[in-house]
Design an enzyme around this catalytic site. Sequence first.
Site, mmCIF file in Angstrom:
data_model
loop_
_atom_site.group_PDB
_atom_site.id
_atom_site.type_symbol
_atom_site.label_atom_id
_atom_site.label_comp_id
_atom_site.label_asym_id
_atom_site.label_seq_id
_atom_site.Cartn_x
_atom_site.Cartn_y
_atom_site.Cartn_z
ATOM 1 N N ASP A 7 44.449 28.361 21.936
ATOM 2 C CA ASP A 7 45.798 28.754 21.562
ATOM 3 C C ASP A 7 46.483 27.483 21.062
ATOM 4 O O ASP A 7 46.021 26.371 21.360
ATOM 5 C CB ASP A 7 46.520 29.335 22.783
ATOM 6 N N ASP A 9 50.458 26.778 20.730
ATOM 7 C CA ASP A 9 51.665 26.392 21.463
ATOM 8 C C ASP A 9 51.416 26.427 22.966
ATOM 9 O O ASP A 9 51.015 27.444 23.519
ATOM 10 C CB ASP A 9 52.825 27.320 21.093
#
Length: 185
Positions: A7, A9
């Site tokens: 991922d 953020d």
Amino acid sequence: MKLVILDRDGVINEDRDDYIKSPDEWVPIPGSLEAIARLHREGWRVAIASNQSGIGRGLFDMATLNAIHLKMVKALAAVGGRIDALFFCPHAPEDHCSCRKPKPGLFEDIAARYGLADLRDVPAVGDTLRDLQAAEPLGCTLHLVRSGKGERTLAAETLPEGTRVHDDLTAFAQWLLAQPAKVMP
């Protein structure tokens, strides 16, 4: 092929509840870029699967997202790292698309990109339950980092069985690189 899916953020860069809306707001988590560079040097392909609903919400446009990603790519290159593939969902939640995590669409796209029937045993690293839920149906090994929203996730959610928890991306990379290599038949 050695592939890892991250991922963005909260795993690579600091997360914000009001979204990363400009290159200036994109700030790497200390050690994350070096962790990606280390994985790259050890032969791992690094893909990103990221919800970017700020586009669908009208908070920023594609040109801005491209500028954010260019900043990330340049910062990675400066420490010897790289991202091999970047997949993102630009939709808002009310769009009910198949690519917005926790749905597995981004992971299905990654599997297709690499010509894989599934992502069995491919490590997937996130900081929220939805990151893990999106990766689980394709057989990924699940890894939660405490950075970003990870601590909140640990306090509020029941994680899928077998999820490993790491302090941050640096700790995950150290763990992964310490694992014995799998012998392929």
